[in-house]
Design a protein around this motif. Structure first.
Motif, PDB file in Angstrom:
ATOM      1  N   ILE A 351       0.821  -1.213   0.000  1.00  0.00           N
ATOM      2  CA  ILE A 351       0.000   0.000   0.000  1.00  0.00           C
ATOM      3  C   ILE A 351       0.849   1.255   0.000  1.00  0.00           C
ATOM      4  O   ILE A 351       0.612   2.192  -0.774  1.00  0.00           O
ATOM      5  CB  ILE A 351      -0.955  -0.006   1.212  1.00  0.00           C
ATOM      6  N   ASP A 352       1.866   1.326   0.871  1.00  0.00           N
ATOM      7  CA  ASP A 352       2.605   2.600   0.963  1.00  0.00           C
ATOM      8  C   ASP A 352       4.132   2.481   0.883  1.00  0.00           C
ATOM      9  O   ASP A 352       4.837   3.471   1.017  1.00  0.00           O
ATOM     10  CB  ASP A 352       2.217   3.366   2.230  1.00  0.00           C
ATOM     11  N   ARG A 353       4.636   1.267   0.651  1.00  0.00           N
ATOM     12  CA  ARG A 353       6.061   1.067   0.409  1.00  0.00           C
ATOM     13  C   ARG A 353       6.942   1.569   1.558  1.00  0.00           C
ATOM     14  O   ARG A 353       8.086   1.985   1.332  1.00  0.00           O
ATOM     15  CB  ARG A 353       6.509   1.752  -0.894  1.00  0.00           C
ATOM     16  N   SER A 354       6.455   1.518   2.770  1.00  0.00           N
ATOM     17  CA  SER A 354       7.286   1.907   3.912  1.00  0.00           C
ATOM     18  C   SER A 354       8.378   0.865   4.114  1.00  0.00           C
ATOM     19  O   SER A 354       8.085  -0.336   4.204  1.00  0.00           O
ATOM     20  CB  SER A 354       6.441   2.009   5.179  1.00  0.00           C
ATOM     21  N   PRO A 355       9.641   1.277   4.211  1.00  0.00           N
ATOM     22  CA  PRO A 355      10.713   0.298   4.411  1.00  0.00           C
ATOM     23  C   PRO A 355      10.564  -0.478   5.716  1.00  0.00           C
ATOM     24  O   PRO A 355      11.025  -1.616   5.819  1.00  0.00           O
ATOM     25  CB  PRO A 355      11.983   1.155   4.410  1.00  0.00           C
ATOM     26  N   GLU A 356       9.898   0.125   6.708  1.00  0.00           N
ATOM     27  CA  GLU A 356       9.675  -0.580   7.966  1.00  0.00           C
ATOM     28  C   GLU A 356       8.876  -1.857   7.740  1.00  0.00           C
ATOM     29  O   GLU A 356       9.195  -2.913   8.301  1.00  0.00           O
ATOM     30  CB  GLU A 356       8.925   0.329   8.955  1.00  0.00           C
ATOM     31  N   PHE A 357       7.849  -1.779   6.904  1.00  0.00           N
ATOM     32  CA  PHE A 357       7.014  -2.958   6.652  1.00  0.00           C
ATOM     33  C   PHE A 357       7.782  -4.005   5.840  1.00  0.00           C
ATOM     34  O   PHE A 357       7.592  -5.208   6.014  1.00  0.00           O
ATOM     35  CB  PHE A 357       5.730  -2.553   5.934  1.00  0.00           C
ATOM     36  N   LEU A 358       8.652  -3.529   4.942  1.00  0.00           N
ATOM     37  CA  LEU A 358       9.488  -4.450   4.181  1.00  0.00           C
ATOM     38  C   LEU A 358      10.385  -5.251   5.125  1.00  0.00           C
ATOM     39  O   LEU A 358      10.493  -6.483   5.001  1.00  0.00           O
ATOM     40  CB  LEU A 358      10.333  -3.666   3.176  1.00  0.00           C
ATOM     41  N   LEU A 359      11.013  -4.574   6.074  1.00  0.00           N
ATOM     42  CA  LEU A 359      11.911  -5.259   7.000  1.00  0.00           C
ATOM     43  C   LEU A 359      11.141  -6.195   7.917  1.00  0.00           C
ATOM     44  O   LEU A 359      11.598  -7.301   8.218  1.00  0.00           O
ATOM     45  CB  LEU A 359      12.700  -4.228   7.810  1.00  0.00           C
ATOM     46  N   PHE A 360       9.973  -5.760   8.368  1.00  0.00           N
ATOM     47  CA  PHE A 360       9.148  -6.634   9.205  1.00  0.00           C
ATOM     48  C   PHE A 360       8.711  -7.876   8.431  1.00  0.00           C
ATOM     49  O   PHE A 360       8.693  -8.987   8.967  1.00  0.00           O
ATOM     50  CB  PHE A 360       7.914  -5.881   9.700  1.00  0.00           C
ATOM     51  N   ALA A 361       8.334  -7.693   7.154  1.00  0.00           N
ATOM     52  CA  ALA A 361       7.914  -8.834   6.347  1.00  0.00           C
ATOM     53  C   ALA A 361       9.072  -9.810   6.169  1.00  0.00           C
ATOM     54  O   ALA A 361       8.903 -11.035   6.283  1.00  0.00           O
ATOM     55  CB  ALA A 361       7.405  -8.351   4.993  1.00  0.00           C
ATOM     56  N   ALA A 362      10.273  -9.274   5.890  1.00  0.00           N
ATOM     57  CA  ALA A 362      11.441 -10.140   5.736  1.00  0.00           C
ATOM     58  C   ALA A 362      11.748 -10.872   7.028  1.00  0.00           C
ATOM     59  O   ALA A 362      12.040 -12.086   7.019  1.00  0.00           O
ATOM     60  CB  ALA A 362      12.642  -9.306   5.291  1.00  0.00           C
ATOM     61  N   ALA A 363      11.670 -10.170   8.149  1.00  0.00           N
ATOM     62  CA  ALA A 363      11.927 -10.811   9.442  1.00  0.00           C
ATOM     63  C   ALA A 363      10.921 -11.917   9.706  1.00  0.00           C
ATOM     64  O   ALA A 363      11.275 -12.996  10.221  1.00  0.00           O
ATOM     65  CB  ALA A 363      11.881  -9.767  10.560  1.00  0.00           C
ATOM     66  N   SER A 364       9.654 -11.686   9.354  1.00  0.00           N
ATOM     67  CA  SER A 364       8.615 -12.697   9.563  1.00  0.00           C
ATOM     68  C   SER A 364       8.901 -13.932   8.722  1.00  0.00           C
ATOM     69  O   SER A 364       8.768 -15.072   9.194  1.00  0.00           O
ATOM     70  CB  SER A 364       7.244 -12.117   9.209  1.00  0.00           C
ATOM     71  N   LEU A 365       9.282 -13.726   7.452  1.00  0.00           N
ATOM     72  CA  LEU A 365       9.598 -14.861   6.587  1.00  0.00           C
ATOM     73  C   LEU A 365      10.803 -15.644   7.105  1.00  0.00           C
ATOM     74  O   LEU A 365      10.811 -16.890   7.092  1.00  0.00           O
ATOM     75  CB  LEU A 365       9.863 -14.367   5.160  1.00  0.00           C
ATOM     76  N   MET A 366      11.806 -14.928   7.563  1.00  0.00           N
ATOM     77  CA  MET A 366      12.994 -15.609   8.086  1.00  0.00           C
ATOM     78  C   MET A 366      12.634 -16.408   9.331  1.00  0.00           C
ATOM     79  O   MET A 366      13.097 -17.537   9.520  1.00  0.00           O
ATOM     80  CB  MET A 366      14.102 -14.588   8.360  1.00  0.00           C
ATOM     81  N   ARG A 367      11.799 -15.832  10.182  1.00  0.00           N
ATOM     82  CA  ARG A 367      11.345 -16.540  11.383  1.00  0.00           C
ATOM     83  C   ARG A 367      10.532 -17.782  11.000  1.00  0.00           C
ATOM     84  O   ARG A 367      10.532 -18.778  11.728  1.00  0.00           O
ATOM     85  CB  ARG A 367      10.486 -15.617  12.240  1.00  0.00           C
ATOM     86  N   ALA A 368       9.853 -17.724   9.880  1.00  0.00           N
ATOM     87  CA  ALA A 368       9.049 -18.861   9.420  1.00  0.00           C
ATOM     88  C   ALA A 368       9.886 -19.877   8.656  1.00  0.00           C
ATOM     89  O   ALA A 368       9.344 -20.867   8.159  1.00  0.00           O
ATOM     90  CB  ALA A 368       7.906 -18.362   8.547  1.00  0.00           C
ATOM     91  N   GLY A 369      11.194 -19.640   8.544  1.00  0.00           N
ATOM     92  CA  GLY A 369      12.069 -20.559   7.840  1.00  0.00           C
ATOM     93  C   GLY A 369      12.080 -20.371   6.340  1.00  0.00           C
ATOM     94  O   GLY A 369      12.574 -21.238   5.605  1.00  0.00           O
ATOM     95  N   GLU A 370      11.546 -19.242   5.893  1.00  0.00           N
ATOM     96  CA  GLU A 370      11.477 -18.961   4.453  1.00  0.00           C
ATOM     97  C   GLU A 370      12.564 -17.949   4.082  1.00  0.00           C
ATOM     98  O   GLU A 370      12.307 -16.863   3.566  1.00  0.00           O
ATOM     99  CB  GLU A 370      10.090 -18.409   4.096  1.00  0.00           C
ATOM    100  N   ASN A 371      13.829 -18.343   4.324  1.00  0.00           N
ATOM    101  CA  ASN A 371      14.933 -17.413   4.077  1.00  0.00           C
ATOM    102  C   ASN A 371      15.061 -17.032   2.611  1.00  0.00           C
ATOM    103  O   ASN A 371      15.405 -15.881   2.286  1.00  0.00           O
ATOM    104  CB  ASN A 371      16.252 -18.032   4.569  1.00  0.00           C
ATOM    105  N   GLY A 372      14.790 -17.976   1.720  1.00  0.00           N
ATOM    106  CA  GLY A 372      14.872 -17.670   0.300  1.00  0.00           C
ATOM    107  C   GLY A 372      13.872 -16.614  -0.120  1.00  0.00           C
ATOM    108  O   GLY A 372      14.205 -15.685  -0.867  1.00  0.00           O
ATOM    109  N   LEU A 373      12.646 -16.727   0.376  1.00  0.00           N
ATOM    110  CA  LEU A 373      11.619 -15.726   0.058  1.00  0.00           C
ATOM    111  C   LEU A 373      11.976 -14.369   0.647  1.00  0.00           C
ATOM    112  O   LEU A 373      11.772 -13.329   0.020  1.00  0.00           O
ATOM    113  CB  LEU A 373      10.257 -16.187   0.589  1.00  0.00           C
ATOM    114  N   ALA A 374      12.540 -14.398   1.876  1.00  0.00           N
ATOM    115  CA  ALA A 374      12.936 -13.143   2.514  1.00  0.00           C
ATOM    116  C   ALA A 374      14.043 -12.471   1.719  1.00  0.00           C
ATOM    117  O   ALA A 374      14.026 -11.248   1.488  1.00  0.00           O
ATOM    118  CB  ALA A 374      13.388 -13.403   3.947  1.00  0.00           C
ATOM    119  N   ASP A 375      15.018 -13.258   1.285  1.00  0.00           N
ATOM    120  CA  ASP A 375      16.134 -12.723   0.499  1.00  0.00           C
ATOM    121  C   ASP A 375      15.633 -12.094  -0.799  1.00  0.00           C
ATOM    122  O   ASP A 375      16.028 -10.985  -1.172  1.00  0.00           O
ATOM    123  CB  ASP A 375      17.118 -13.854   0.199  1.00  0.00           C
TER     124      ASP A 375
END
Length: 466
Positions: A351-375
């Motif tokens: 919706i608004d391309r805030s880098p904070e949400f990008l980093l949170f999304a990447a952190a969530s994926l990494m926590r879920a074991g989806e490192n490739g998707l986060a990368d």
């Protein structure tokens, strides 16, 4: 006899009151919205002695007895069985029984014979209102006000339509004309206050609601709207007092509990706010915003699992409520439901391309074991972040651990307190993902020491160090 007949007229006016609140269709719908237009109706119809001129006293008494008991179908049966002649009374009884086509036929005949019959025109406008035909209702009301610019009821009804259509200047002009010509007309004063408020003329609007309360301290809507003005000025205590009075006057009006809950929430009175939102939900479980506000209140008293459940329910009801995405995602992250958290952080980022949400999304994926998707998510979007933004470099760290010394150096050089707080938080989030607990706790503590208590970073940091 006049006393009895007035019961019918007053009963008829109650339908109009419902329609002014909800913009009637054939059957008055339940209004699920806070009031946004005049909601007090005039008692319509000509003087009672004019109405009863052509009807037998005994017949009138029998009809009005049934009307007093709420037996409008029986009242109409009596009128028609006795072949009553008064057309206006017949129209009123037909409308009460939802026989709108027949009522319209009578009124149309009257108007064909006398196209300036304002009483017939006004009742015809009401039939259009019941059907939800605002276009024809407006045309007839405009016709009436051209015939008689001082017709109070038609003017107020027309002003109400203009207000609903957001033609606030025209509505304001009509309400001011009524007040100028007739002095204190409560419906017009209330309508004027509402359209002034819609135009952000809060002080002028406040004067109107104060005037109503001085003249009629039992007008519930005047307290409701005055509370909104007080809340907008951060006078949440004053707003709550006004809403207490509004609720005393009408305990069944659900929106006052929602507004009082908000005033209590913003004033930090979380438990009382929870009571109000819970009451709203118990009365109508489809009001999604009550769940959102109750979730905020639950967070205020650290009942996070209950807050998570409320966010989930709100977004089940209104999946497009964008302001709910991030608080829901934060609670999902706290509850270690990382895949779902990633979904909502990505939706917020889209919706608004805030880098904070990008980093949170990447952190969530990494926590879920989806490192490739986060990368991939970081690499595809990192260049959307300005390079002078510290978060660009932290995003790079998420995909390149060797970049850590550069990030630490840039963080030490950051002079803006808010930006440094953000850098501390997302670096702490990075360390937390990889189990570097001493470092994550250190940087989360820096976030709490920053004092930016309204930020989402402060909120999450407070959960992490509990």
């Amino acid at each position: 006899m006049i006393r009895f007949f007035l019961k019918i007229i007053i009963s008829f006016s109650l339908i109009i009151t419902i329609c002014m609140i909800s913009g009637c269709a054939t059957k008055p719908p339940v209004d699920r919205r806070p009031p946004d237009r005049p909601m007090v109706a005039p008692v319509v119809g000509p003087p009672a002695d004019e109405v009863i001129a052509e009807i037998d006293d005994d017949l009138l008494e029998r009809i009005t007895i049934e009307a007093e008991m709420g037996n409008m179908e029986r009242a109409l049966q009596i009128f028609e069985a006795e072949r009553g002649q008064d057309q206006l009374l017949h129209v009123i009884l037909l409308i009460q029984n939802r026989r709108l086509d027949e009522a319209e036929a009578i009124l149309s005949q009257i108007i064909r014979e006398d196209d300036s019959n304002i009483t017939a025109l006004y009742h015809l406008s009401f039939i259009h209102s019941l059907r939800g035909d605002v276009g024809n209702e407006r045309k007839i009301l405009e016709r009436i006000t051209m015939l008689d610019s001082n017709h109070i009821e038609a003017s107020v009804s027309l002003g109400r339509i203009y207000a609903r259509e957001r033609r606030h200047g025209m509505a304001e002009s009509i309400f001011r004309r009524v007040i100028s010509s007739h002095g204190y007309v409560e419906d017009a004063v209330l309508g004027l206050g509402i359209v002034l408020l819609a135009q952000e003329k809060s002080l002028e609007a406040l004067d109107q609601f104060d005037t109503i309360i001085r003249n009629n301290p039992d007008n519930m809507f005047a307290y409701t709207y005055r509370a909104r003005i007080r809340a907008s000025n951060d006078d949440f205590g004053g707003a709550e007092r006004d809403l207490n009075e509004a609720i005393r006057l009408d305990p069944d009006f659900i929106w006052n509990y929602l507004d009082r809950g908000r005033a209590r929430l913003y004033n930090g009175n979380y438990n009382a706010a929870i009571e109000d939102f819970t009451r709203v939900i118990s009365l109508d479980s489809s009001i999604f915003i009550a769940y959102i506000h109750r979730a905020w209140a639950y967070e205020g008293v650290n009942k996070h699992d209950l807050a998570l459940a409320d966010y989930r329910r709100a977004l089940e009801l209104r999946g497009d409520y964008q302001r709910g995405f991030v608080p829901f995602a934060l609670q999902l992250y706290r509850a270690k439901q990382y895949r779902d958290a990633a979904i909502y952080f990505i939706r917020a980022y889209d919706i608004d391309r805030s880098p904070e949400f990008l980093l949170f999304a990447a952190a969530s994926l990494m926590r879920a074991g989806e490192n490739g998707l986060a990368d991939r998510l970081i690499r595809d979007n990192m260049n959307r972040i300005p390079r002078e933004n510290l978060l660009f470099h932290i995003a790079r760290l998420f995909v390149d651990p060797h970049y850590e010394p550069m990030v630490l150096n840039l963080l030490r050089q950051e002079r803006d307190n808010f930006d440094r707080m953000k850098g501390n938080f997302y670096l702490a989030l990075y360390y937390d993902i990889f189990g570097r607990n001493m470092l994550s706790e250190q940087f989360f503590a820096e976030v709490l020491d920053s004092g930016f208590i309204q930020s989402l970073e402060y909120r999450m940091a407070s959960w992490k160090v509990q």
